[in-house]
Write an enzyme that holds these catalytic residues in place. Structure first.
Site, PDB file in Angstrom:
ATOM      1  N   LYS A 188       0.829  -1.198   0.000  1.00 37.02           N
ATOM      2  CA  LYS A 188       0.000   0.000   0.000  1.00 37.02           C
ATOM      3  C   LYS A 188       0.872   1.260   0.000  1.00 37.02           C
ATOM      4  CE  LYS A 188      -1.943   3.500   2.265  1.00 37.02           C
ATOM      5  NZ  LYS A 188      -1.413   4.395   3.302  1.00 37.02           N
TER       6      LYS A 188
ATOM      7  N   ASP B 166      -6.051   0.987   0.513  1.00 35.61           N
ATOM      8  CA  ASP B 166      -6.100   1.214   1.950  1.00 35.61           C
ATOM      9  C   ASP B 166      -7.474   0.773   2.444  1.00 35.61           C
ATOM     10  OD1 ASP B 166      -7.901   3.077   1.128  1.00 35.61           O
ATOM     11  OD2 ASP B 166      -6.810   4.810   1.874  1.00 35.61           O
TER      12      ASP B 166
END
Length: 218
Positions: free
Chosen positions: A125, A143
């Site tokens: 991420k 996310d």
DNA sequence: ATCCCGAGGG
DNA sequence: CCCTCTGGAT
């Protein structure tokens, strides 16, 4: 494994509606260069952009470069980032990240995802955030917002963000991935919030399999 | 009590 | 796959 039914038809509509609602969605983490964005993004784990933006000015003032951060006093570093949570682990990650930049990447933030994820505290991420926001390269950060909205819109069924990213990569062209992620995040913060999504105010309620029309009153 | 731009370790 | 690390806001 397989994409949910109708995902391929929904995806372009979702992107179109998001583009209309959030034509210029931006990264909410305040930064002036790739090093600052990398640092802010590591701090953003299980925290909010507001909290992170509150501590980074003093942090960047104290450690303007990876070299400065690599030589930081651990206790002082922990104090500076304390309010973002996980301060012990994050301080260790930041120190390790800065040292790795110094001795493996000549003090520069690498652009390849395979290099980024070797840095302490940097997972997929965070790596994708740095790639797409700082360098304008293809990257689709998943996310908590992106994962939640992608599931509600049934573009994926995957709870695992890495698997969700694979599904979304199949639905979104490379050059659109970063912007798509930023727009989903914006929508997730303003409308499709975690606890009580405001489906009445959502421009995608007509195509969203999870949309609930809340009765006016009883 | 739940969520927030997660990552690392077992 | 699971668990742990952590603080602030709602």
């Amino acid at each position: 494994m397989a994409l949910p039914r109708g995902a391929k038809q929904r995806a372009p509509i979702v992107m179109e509606r998001l583009a209309e609602s959030y034509p210029d969605a931006e990264c909410a983490l305040v930064h002036r260069n790739p090093y600052e964005l990398l640092t802010a993004t590591i701090l953003s784990a299980q925290s909010t952009d507001v909290l992170v933006n509150k501590v980074t000015p003093a942090l960047f003032d104290r450690y303007p470069t990876p070299g400065d951060l690599a030589g930081a006093n651990p206790d002082e570093l922990e104090m500076l980032i304390h309010s973002t949570g996980f301060f012990h682990a994050k301080a260790k990650s930041l120190l390790g990240m800065a040292m790795a930049l110094e001795d493996r990447f000549e003090g520069e933030v690498p652009t390849a995802l395979e290099d980024l994820v070797t840095l302490p505290g940097v997972g997929r991420k965070t790596g994708n955030v740095v790639r797409s926001v700082a360098f304008g390269l293809p990257g689709l950060p998943v996310d908590t917002h992106v994962g939640r909205l992608a599931r509600r819109l049934r573009l994926t069924r995957e709870e695992d963000p890495v698997k969700a990213e694979m599904d979304l990569n199949r639905l979104v062209d490379r050059e659109d991935r970063g912007t798509f992620s930023l727009r989903l995040i914006q929508h997730g913060r303003l409308v499709c919030v975690a606890r009580k999504p405001r489906c009445d105010a959502c421009t995608m309620a007509d195509i969203c399999p999870s949309a609930t029309v809340t009765p006016v009153a009883a």
